[in-house]
Design a protein around this motif. Sequence first.
Motif, PDB file in Angstrom:
ATOM      1  N   THR A 374       0.837  -1.204   0.000  1.00 36.81           N
ATOM      2  CA  THR A 374       0.000   0.000   0.000  1.00 36.81           C
ATOM      3  C   THR A 374       0.875   1.259   0.000  1.00 36.81           C
ATOM      4  N   MET A 375       0.451   2.253  -0.824  1.00 30.81           N
ATOM      5  CA  MET A 375       1.186   3.527  -0.876  1.00 30.81           C
ATOM      6  C   MET A 375       0.238   4.651  -0.522  1.00 30.81           C
ATOM      7  N   ARG A 376       0.715   5.601   0.286  1.00 28.30           N
ATOM      8  CA  ARG A 376      -0.141   6.735   0.665  1.00 28.30           C
ATOM      9  C   ARG A 376       0.419   8.035   0.096  1.00 28.30           C
ATOM     10  N   SER A 377      -0.506   8.942  -0.202  1.00 29.49           N
ATOM     11  CA  SER A 377      -0.077  10.215  -0.769  1.00 29.49           C
ATOM     12  C   SER A 377      -0.950  11.341  -0.227  1.00 29.49           C
ATOM     13  N   VAL A 378      -0.667  12.561  -0.670  1.00 30.28           N
ATOM     14  CA  VAL A 378      -1.426  13.736  -0.217  1.00 30.28           C
ATOM     15  C   VAL A 378      -2.252  14.244  -1.385  1.00 30.28           C
ATOM     16  N   ARG A 379      -3.553  14.406  -1.156  1.00 31.82           N
ATOM     17  CA  ARG A 379      -4.429  14.883  -2.219  1.00 31.82           C
ATOM     18  C   ARG A 379      -4.035  16.326  -2.618  1.00 31.82           C
ATOM     19  N   LYS A 381      -1.637  17.274  -4.613  1.00 37.29           N
ATOM     20  CA  LYS A 381      -0.247  17.444  -5.055  1.00 37.29           C
ATOM     21  C   LYS A 381       0.215  16.194  -5.757  1.00 37.29           C
ATOM     22  N   LEU A 382       1.022  16.374  -6.764  1.00 42.33           N
ATOM     23  CA  LEU A 382       1.667  15.223  -7.374  1.00 42.33           C
ATOM     24  C   LEU A 382       2.858  14.869  -6.494  1.00 42.33           C
ATOM     25  N   GLN A 383       2.796  13.697  -5.904  1.00 43.33           N
ATOM     26  CA  GLN A 383       3.917  13.267  -5.058  1.00 43.33           C
ATOM     27  C   GLN A 383       4.807  12.316  -5.843  1.00 43.33           C
ATOM     28  N   PHE A 384       6.100  12.543  -5.707  1.00 48.07           N
ATOM     29  CA  PHE A 384       7.066  11.637  -6.322  1.00 48.07           C
ATOM     30  C   PHE A 384       7.659  10.766  -5.230  1.00 48.07           C
ATOM     31  N   GLY A 385       7.229   9.513  -5.173  1.00 43.03           N
ATOM     32  CA  GLY A 385       7.863   8.585  -4.240  1.00 43.03           C
ATOM     33  C   GLY A 385       9.103   8.006  -4.902  1.00 43.03           C
ATOM     34  N   ARG A 386      10.050   7.614  -4.091  1.00 40.88           N
ATOM     35  CA  ARG A 386      11.204   6.913  -4.647  1.00 40.88           C
ATOM     36  C   ARG A 386      10.856   5.438  -4.675  1.00 40.88           C
ATOM     37  N   GLY A 387      11.055   4.805  -5.823  1.00 41.01           N
ATOM     38  CA  GLY A 387      10.599   3.430  -5.956  1.00 41.01           C
ATOM     39  C   GLY A 387      11.685   2.481  -6.418  1.00 41.01           C
ATOM     40  N   GLU A 388      11.465   1.220  -6.080  1.00 36.58           N
ATOM     41  CA  GLU A 388      12.311   0.182  -6.658  1.00 36.58           C
ATOM     42  C   GLU A 388      11.422  -0.701  -7.512  1.00 36.58           C
ATOM     43  N   VAL A 389      11.712  -0.711  -8.802  1.00 31.46           N
ATOM     44  CA  VAL A 389      10.915  -1.504  -9.735  1.00 31.46           C
ATOM     45  C   VAL A 389      11.664  -2.798 -10.020  1.00 31.46           C
ATOM     46  N   VAL A 390      10.951  -3.919  -9.882  1.00 36.23           N
ATOM     47  CA  VAL A 390      11.548  -5.204 -10.258  1.00 36.23           C
ATOM     48  C   VAL A 390      10.582  -5.907 -11.205  1.00 36.23           C
ATOM     49  N   SER A 391      11.120  -6.695 -12.110  1.00 38.23           N
ATOM     50  CA  SER A 391      10.256  -7.456 -13.014  1.00 38.23           C
ATOM     51  C   SER A 391       9.990  -8.807 -12.399  1.00 38.23           C
ATOM     52  N   SER A 406      12.567  14.808   1.801  1.00 39.79           N
ATOM     53  CA  SER A 406      13.419  15.062   0.637  1.00 39.79           C
ATOM     54  C   SER A 406      14.893  15.227   0.985  1.00 39.79           C
ATOM     55  N   HIS A 407      15.277  14.821   2.188  1.00 35.74           N
ATOM     56  CA  HIS A 407      16.716  14.820   2.494  1.00 35.74           C
ATOM     57  C   HIS A 407      17.291  13.402   2.406  1.00 35.74           C
ATOM     58  N   LEU A 408      16.431  12.407   2.050  1.00 33.72           N
ATOM     59  CA  LEU A 408      16.840  11.003   2.176  1.00 33.72           C
ATOM     60  C   LEU A 408      17.646  10.526   0.957  1.00 33.72           C
ATOM     61  N   LEU A 409      18.902  10.918   0.942  1.00 33.32           N
ATOM     62  CA  LEU A 409      19.765  10.545  -0.192  1.00 33.32           C
ATOM     63  C   LEU A 409      20.082   9.057  -0.228  1.00 33.32           C
ATOM     64  N   GLY A 410      20.173   8.451   0.955  1.00 41.60           N
ATOM     65  CA  GLY A 410      20.450   7.013   1.008  1.00 41.60           C
ATOM     66  C   GLY A 410      19.361   6.241   0.290  1.00 41.60           C
ATOM     67  N   ASP A 411      18.123   6.624   0.534  1.00 43.31           N
ATOM     68  CA  ASP A 411      17.001   5.944  -0.130  1.00 43.31           C
ATOM     69  C   ASP A 411      16.955   6.269  -1.620  1.00 43.31           C
ATOM     70  N   LEU A 412      17.265   7.510  -1.958  1.00 45.08           N
ATOM     71  CA  LEU A 412      17.263   7.883  -3.383  1.00 45.08           C
ATOM     72  C   LEU A 412      18.253   7.005  -4.155  1.00 45.08           C
ATOM     73  N   ALA A 413      19.406   6.779  -3.528  1.00 51.48           N
ATOM     74  CA  ALA A 413      20.441   5.995  -4.221  1.00 51.48           C
ATOM     75  C   ALA A 413      20.020   4.540  -4.398  1.00 51.48           C
ATOM     76  N   LYS A 414      19.120   4.069  -3.540  1.00 48.44           N
ATOM     77  CA  LYS A 414      18.658   2.672  -3.680  1.00 48.44           C
ATOM     78  C   LYS A 414      17.546   2.543  -4.712  1.00 48.44           C
ATOM     79  N   SER A 415      16.957   3.656  -5.118  1.00 51.34           N
ATOM     80  CA  SER A 415      15.775   3.571  -5.985  1.00 51.34           C
ATOM     81  C   SER A 415      16.183   3.546  -7.459  1.00 51.34           C
ATOM     82  N   ASN A 416      15.292   3.044  -8.288  1.00 52.08           N
ATOM     83  CA  ASN A 416      15.536   3.079  -9.734  1.00 52.08           C
ATOM     84  C   ASN A 416      14.335   3.647 -10.485  1.00 52.08           C
ATOM     85  N   ALA A 417      13.418   4.269  -9.730  1.00 50.03           N
ATOM     86  CA  ALA A 417      12.228   4.831 -10.374  1.00 50.03           C
ATOM     87  C   ALA A 417      11.657   5.929  -9.486  1.00 50.03           C
ATOM     88  N   LEU A 418      10.901   6.825 -10.098  1.00 52.71           N
ATOM     89  CA  LEU A 418      10.093   7.764  -9.316  1.00 52.71           C
ATOM     90  C   LEU A 418       8.647   7.323  -9.486  1.00 52.71           C
TER      91      LEU A 418
END
Length: 442
Positions: A374-379, A381-391, A406-418
């Motif tokens: 489950t993913m939650r967002s704020v009505r 606004k377009l929210q950009f979550g950091r995501g990991e996409v796998v096939s 938006s300070h979470l660089l460690g998580d950004l580096a683990k992601s491969n999608a917005l």
Amino acid sequence: MALFRRKKMPEPEPEPTIVEVDVPALDGIPEVSDDGLRSMQDHRDYLLSKVEPLPPFGMALLDAWGLALCEDIQSPTHLPTFDNSQMDGYAVLAADVALASSEEPVELKVVGVVNAGDASELIVEKGTAVRIMTGAAIPPGADAVVPFEDTDRGDDVVQVSRSVEVGQFVRAVGSDVVDGAPLMARGQRLDARSIGLLAAVGIDKVLARPRPRVVVVSTGAELVDPGRPLAERGQIHDANSYLIAAAAKAEGAQMWRVTVPSDDPNAVREVISDQLIRADLIISTGGISEGDRDVVKQVMPQMGGTDFSQVAMQPGKPQGFGLIGEDEVPMIMVPGNPVSAYVSFQAFVRPVLRKLMGLEPQNHVPVRCIASSTMRSVRGKLQFGRGEVVSSNGQRMVSLVGGHSSHLLGDLAKSNALVLLGEDVETVEAGQPVMCWILDHD
Ligand code: AMP
Ligand code: MG
């Protein structure tokens, strides 16, 4: 003498002269919605309306790798340019060896050797053969090649133990590319394969749009260059200029990065003025929010037409744009939090870079993925979550990496999608589709 005895007064300090710069107002600024926010698409389209593709110039073929061509190119020649051998063997007349077999080999007189690169005068006549290497020109008279494997590899005479058909093992002139055939069209991006083809037909220069020269300027009194120690509490390493420079490099830009470790208006003004000369685009990070020391926002309106807006997205809400200096160099000002800067890059800087390069600007095609949880967002606004996409089983599954901050660089580096959580989305249940921008893909 009174004059000389008079007490000297210090020269009065000159009043600081305020140089009135003739700053043109920007036109075409988009409307905002009732809540004062601009949509991401409107902001992107607005920035795109303010830049034009860079003028093309002729450049060395290899320098044009990754760039958009500005000419249609037809082949100036056939490929191959002459009939040549596909194998190491003997050039023969197919009719001479029509009855050859391992039980009853056919004997031919070898009249010479032709290697790749030779301009040989040898001719193959009935009952003769020419020893030939791969890539060598087929001698006149011959119409096929017998590979070494089907011969005794003789020097003066050769025993051929298998027949060949006319044309066999011959790479015929024009069989790959025909003289005059269209090879590349304007607007196409040169990749390794097309560069190889152009080289093969003898082309060493092309007309292409150059790499945009881009300067990233990160600002903030807390910034210290990586590689240097953080001397005091309160300092941080400058991640943004590296992050954005690398992202822009990946798009094809020629990059420079500058850190302004200060929130002093003069320091920012000076650095930006110095960089204008070499920039097709300036990107600044930091200093455009509502803080007391948001100096980019204070200074840039003195240097050109500017537009500061709030965009209905998170992260990346505050955005700035300007046409700076006499030459009206475009400048995109993004917020300082690294994830905000990166999302702003993907949403706004990337399309602008692509337009400068003469490429289709809006090519982050949202890709449909299935939410793993489950993913939650704020009505609103377009929210950009950091995501990991796998096939998985032919389907793309996406999970959020870390939180929304938006300070979470460690998580950004683990992601491969917005992950695009739209303005009217509050919850995406596990198993539901959600659109993503896949990163590091064309
Ligand atoms: P600002 O947009 O200048 O208000 O900065 C927002 C946040 O981003 C603050 O926590 C800054 O310290 C941080 N920040 C600003 N610039 C950088 C940078 N170049 N590298 C890493 N963090 C930064
Ligand atoms: Mg700051």
